[in-house]
Write a protein that holds these residues in place. Sequence first.
Motif, PDB file in Angstrom:
ATOM      1  N   ASP A  15     -55.867  -1.314   7.099  1.00  4.71           N
ATOM      2  CA  ASP A  15     -55.406  -1.712   8.441  1.00  4.71           C
ATOM      3  C   ASP A  15     -53.503  -1.964   8.370  1.00  4.71           C
ATOM      4  OD1 ASP A  15     -57.315  -2.361   9.076  1.00  4.71           O
ATOM      5  OD2 ASP A  15     -57.817  -4.252   8.944  1.00  4.71           O
ATOM      6  N   VAL A  16     -52.938  -2.209   7.953  1.00  2.76           N
ATOM      7  CA  VAL A  16     -51.628  -2.084   7.651  1.00  2.76           C
ATOM      8  C   VAL A  16     -51.143  -0.685   8.182  1.00  2.76           C
ATOM      9  CG1 VAL A  16     -48.982  -2.242   6.617  1.00  2.76           C
ATOM     10  CG2 VAL A  16     -51.517  -3.944   5.811  1.00  2.76           C
ATOM     11  N   PHE A  17     -51.763  -0.054   7.482  1.00  2.00           N
ATOM     12  CA  PHE A  17     -51.510   1.607   7.944  1.00  2.00           C
ATOM     13  C   PHE A  17     -51.867   1.903   9.344  1.00  2.00           C
ATOM     14  CE2 PHE A  17     -52.680   1.392   3.177  1.00  2.00           C
ATOM     15  CZ  PHE A  17     -50.997   1.455   2.477  1.00  2.00           C
ATOM     16  N   VAL A  18     -52.338   1.418  10.011  1.00  2.00           N
ATOM     17  CA  VAL A  18     -52.096   2.058  11.143  1.00  2.00           C
ATOM     18  C   VAL A  18     -51.812   1.129  12.187  1.00  2.00           C
ATOM     19  CG1 VAL A  18     -54.702   1.358  13.302  1.00  2.00           C
ATOM     20  CG2 VAL A  18     -54.828   1.653  11.161  1.00  2.00           C
ATOM     21  N   ILE A  19     -50.909   0.571  11.502  1.00  2.00           N
ATOM     22  CA  ILE A  19     -49.254  -0.029  12.966  1.00  2.00           C
ATOM     23  C   ILE A  19     -48.606   1.490  12.121  1.00  2.00           C
ATOM     24  CG2 ILE A  19     -47.451  -1.430  12.973  1.00  2.00           C
ATOM     25  CD1 ILE A  19     -50.067  -3.704  10.947  1.00  2.00           C
ATOM     26  N   PHE A  20     -48.697   1.855  11.725  1.00  4.37           N
ATOM     27  CA  PHE A  20     -47.282   2.744  11.384  1.00  4.37           C
ATOM     28  C   PHE A  20     -48.009   4.397  10.795  1.00  4.37           C
ATOM     29  CE2 PHE A  20     -46.289  -0.610   8.792  1.00  4.37           C
ATOM     30  CZ  PHE A  20     -44.799  -1.112   9.490  1.00  4.37           C
ATOM     31  N   LYS A  21     -46.836   4.960  11.987  1.00  6.48           N
ATOM     32  CA  LYS A  21     -47.043   6.817  11.555  1.00  6.48           C
ATOM     33  C   LYS A  21     -46.749   6.608  10.210  1.00  6.48           C
ATOM     34  CE  LYS A  21     -46.552   8.365  15.964  1.00  6.48           C
ATOM     35  NZ  LYS A  21     -45.665   9.107  17.424  1.00  6.48           N
ATOM     36  N   ASN A  22     -47.721   7.818   9.610  1.00  4.49           N
ATOM     37  CA  ASN A  22     -46.685   8.234   8.195  1.00  4.49           C
ATOM     38  C   ASN A  22     -45.744   8.039   7.999  1.00  4.49           C
ATOM     39  OD1 ASN A  22     -49.611   7.934   6.584  1.00  4.49           O
ATOM     40  ND2 ASN A  22     -49.185   9.790   6.253  1.00  4.49           N
ATOM     41  N   THR A  23     -44.928   8.646   8.661  1.00  2.00           N
ATOM     42  CA  THR A  23     -42.943   9.318   8.275  1.00  2.00           C
ATOM     43  C   THR A  23     -42.600   7.681   9.012  1.00  2.00           C
ATOM     44  OG1 THR A  23     -43.324  10.008  10.826  1.00  2.00           O
ATOM     45  CG2 THR A  23     -43.685  11.846   9.395  1.00  2.00           C
ATOM     46  N   GLU A  24     -42.997   6.727   9.689  1.00  3.00           N
ATOM     47  CA  GLU A  24     -42.508   5.926  10.049  1.00  3.00           C
ATOM     48  C   GLU A  24     -42.479   4.736   8.985  1.00  3.00           C
ATOM     49  OE1 GLU A  24     -43.630   5.157  14.818  1.00  3.00           O
ATOM     50  OE2 GLU A  24     -44.907   3.992  12.933  1.00  3.00           O
ATOM     51  N   LEU A  25     -43.339   4.981   8.098  1.00  3.82           N
ATOM     52  CA  LEU A  25     -43.473   3.787   7.080  1.00  3.82           C
ATOM     53  C   LEU A  25     -42.973   4.425   5.890  1.00  3.82           C
ATOM     54  CD1 LEU A  25     -44.984   1.595   6.001  1.00  3.82           C
ATOM     55  CD2 LEU A  25     -47.091   2.649   5.346  1.00  3.82           C
ATOM     56  N   ALA A  26     -42.703   5.694   5.585  1.00  7.94           N
ATOM     57  CA  ALA A  26     -41.976   6.596   4.899  1.00  7.94           C
ATOM     58  C   ALA A  26     -39.924   5.996   5.134  1.00  7.94           C
ATOM     59  CB  ALA A  26     -42.217   8.153   4.477  1.00  7.94           C
ATOM     60  N   GLU A  27     -39.676   6.000   5.692  1.00  5.70           N
ATOM     61  CA  GLU A  27     -38.454   5.628   6.297  1.00  5.70           C
ATOM     62  C   GLU A  27     -38.055   4.193   6.247  1.00  5.70           C
ATOM     63  OE1 GLU A  27     -35.242   5.312  10.321  1.00  5.70           O
ATOM     64  OE2 GLU A  27     -37.245   7.413  10.359  1.00  5.70           O
ATOM     65  N   ALA A  28     -39.309   3.300   6.554  1.00  2.00           N
ATOM     66  CA  ALA A  28     -38.720   2.166   6.144  1.00  2.00           C
ATOM     67  C   ALA A  28     -39.212   1.343   5.246  1.00  2.00           C
ATOM     68  CB  ALA A  28     -40.253   1.368   7.289  1.00  2.00           C
ATOM     69  N   LEU A  29     -39.490   2.008   3.736  1.00  2.00           N
ATOM     70  CA  LEU A  29     -39.494   2.329   3.241  1.00  2.00           C
ATOM     71  C   LEU A  29     -38.724   2.733   2.189  1.00  2.00           C
ATOM     72  CD1 LEU A  29     -43.856   1.569   2.371  1.00  2.00           C
ATOM     73  CD2 LEU A  29     -42.029  -0.133   3.348  1.00  2.00           C
ATOM     74  N   ASN A  30     -38.194   3.252   2.979  1.00  3.07           N
ATOM     75  CA  ASN A  30     -37.346   4.432   1.810  1.00  3.07           C
ATOM     76  C   ASN A  30     -37.826   5.313   0.409  1.00  3.07           C
ATOM     77  OD1 ASN A  30     -34.069   3.854   3.614  1.00  3.07           O
ATOM     78  ND2 ASN A  30     -35.276   1.471   2.584  1.00  3.07           N
ATOM     79  N   VAL A  31     -38.550   5.335   1.290  1.00  3.10           N
ATOM     80  CA  VAL A  31     -39.602   6.474  -0.221  1.00  3.10           C
ATOM     81  C   VAL A  31     -40.396   8.364   0.555  1.00  3.10           C
ATOM     82  CG1 VAL A  31     -41.046   4.742  -1.411  1.00  3.10           C
ATOM     83  CG2 VAL A  31     -42.149   5.792   0.980  1.00  3.10           C
ATOM     84  N   GLY A  32     -41.012   8.685   0.384  1.00  9.24           N
ATOM     85  CA  GLY A  32     -40.943   9.878   0.624  1.00  9.24           C
ATOM     86  C   GLY A  32     -42.558  10.131   1.542  1.00  9.24           C
ATOM     87  N   PRO A  33     -43.042  10.814   2.880  1.00 14.05           N
ATOM     88  CA  PRO A  33     -44.274  10.951   3.159  1.00 14.05           C
ATOM     89  C   PRO A  33     -45.383  11.010   2.049  1.00 14.05           C
ATOM     90  CG  PRO A  33     -42.523  12.475   4.375  1.00 14.05           C
ATOM     91  CD  PRO A  33     -42.045  11.447   3.606  1.00 14.05           C
ATOM     92  N   SER A  34     -44.993  11.734   1.322  1.00  8.72           N
ATOM     93  CA  SER A  34     -46.382  11.224   0.135  1.00  8.72           C
ATOM     94  C   SER A  34     -46.661  10.441  -0.616  1.00  8.72           C
ATOM     95  CB  SER A  34     -45.606  13.238  -0.670  1.00  8.72           C
ATOM     96  OG  SER A  34     -44.394  12.696  -1.423  1.00  8.72           O
ATOM     97  N   THR A  35     -45.021   9.655  -1.272  1.00 10.98           N
ATOM     98  CA  THR A  35     -45.821   8.242  -1.631  1.00 10.98           C
ATOM     99  C   THR A  35     -46.705   7.346  -0.149  1.00 10.98           C
ATOM    100  OG1 THR A  35     -43.060   8.110  -2.160  1.00 10.98           O
ATOM    101  CG2 THR A  35     -44.645   6.207  -2.526  1.00 10.98           C
ATOM    102  N   VAL A  36     -45.846   7.189   0.454  1.00 12.33           N
ATOM    103  CA  VAL A  36     -46.994   7.276   1.930  1.00 12.33           C
ATOM    104  C   VAL A  36     -48.038   7.231   1.643  1.00 12.33           C
ATOM    105  CG1 VAL A  36     -47.333   6.676   4.211  1.00 12.33           C
ATOM    106  CG2 VAL A  36     -44.981   5.851   3.757  1.00 12.33           C
ATOM    107  N   SER A  37     -48.459   8.709   1.675  1.00 13.22           N
ATOM    108  CA  SER A  37     -50.117   9.285   1.592  1.00 13.22           C
ATOM    109  C   SER A  37     -51.010   8.989   0.077  1.00 13.22           C
ATOM    110  CB  SER A  37     -49.573  10.943   1.505  1.00 13.22           C
ATOM    111  OG  SER A  37     -49.788  11.447   2.325  1.00 13.22           O
ATOM    112  N   GLU A  38     -50.048   9.008  -0.765  1.00 11.33           N
ATOM    113  CA  GLU A  38     -51.202   8.109  -1.753  1.00 11.33           C
ATOM    114  C   GLU A  38     -51.009   6.808  -1.302  1.00 11.33           C
ATOM    115  OE1 GLU A  38     -52.310   8.385  -5.659  1.00 11.33           O
ATOM    116  OE2 GLU A  38     -51.426   9.924  -3.836  1.00 11.33           O
ATOM    117  N   MET A  39     -50.208   5.601  -1.428  1.00  8.04           N
ATOM    118  CA  MET A  39     -51.009   4.682  -0.778  1.00  8.04           C
ATOM    119  C   MET A  39     -51.600   4.561   0.001  1.00  8.04           C
ATOM    120  SD  MET A  39     -47.006   2.505  -0.336  1.00  8.04           S
ATOM    121  CE  MET A  39     -45.697   3.329  -1.261  1.00  8.04           C
TER     122      MET A  39
END
Length: 84
Positions: A15-39
Amino acid sequence: MSTEPNMAPINEMSDVFVIFKNTELAEALNVGPSTVSEMKRRKNIPPEYWPDLIPAARAKGRSDLTFERMSELAALRAKRGVSA
């Protein structure tokens, strides 16, 4: 209760992933979009990212996403036997 997706209750880690677009979460976590996709695929955000995640969620109006809530979600995930 609002019917907007980003105001849905946070009952599972996914449910946490619904809050953010992948790019937003990647920027917030200082990781690449592929890392967010894997999470997202694993339905898990490791604890080392929580210090960046919590303020990003607050900035999106989600004060209900706290360290305590993330710990509960991680415990629930572990109880279900889901590995990282």
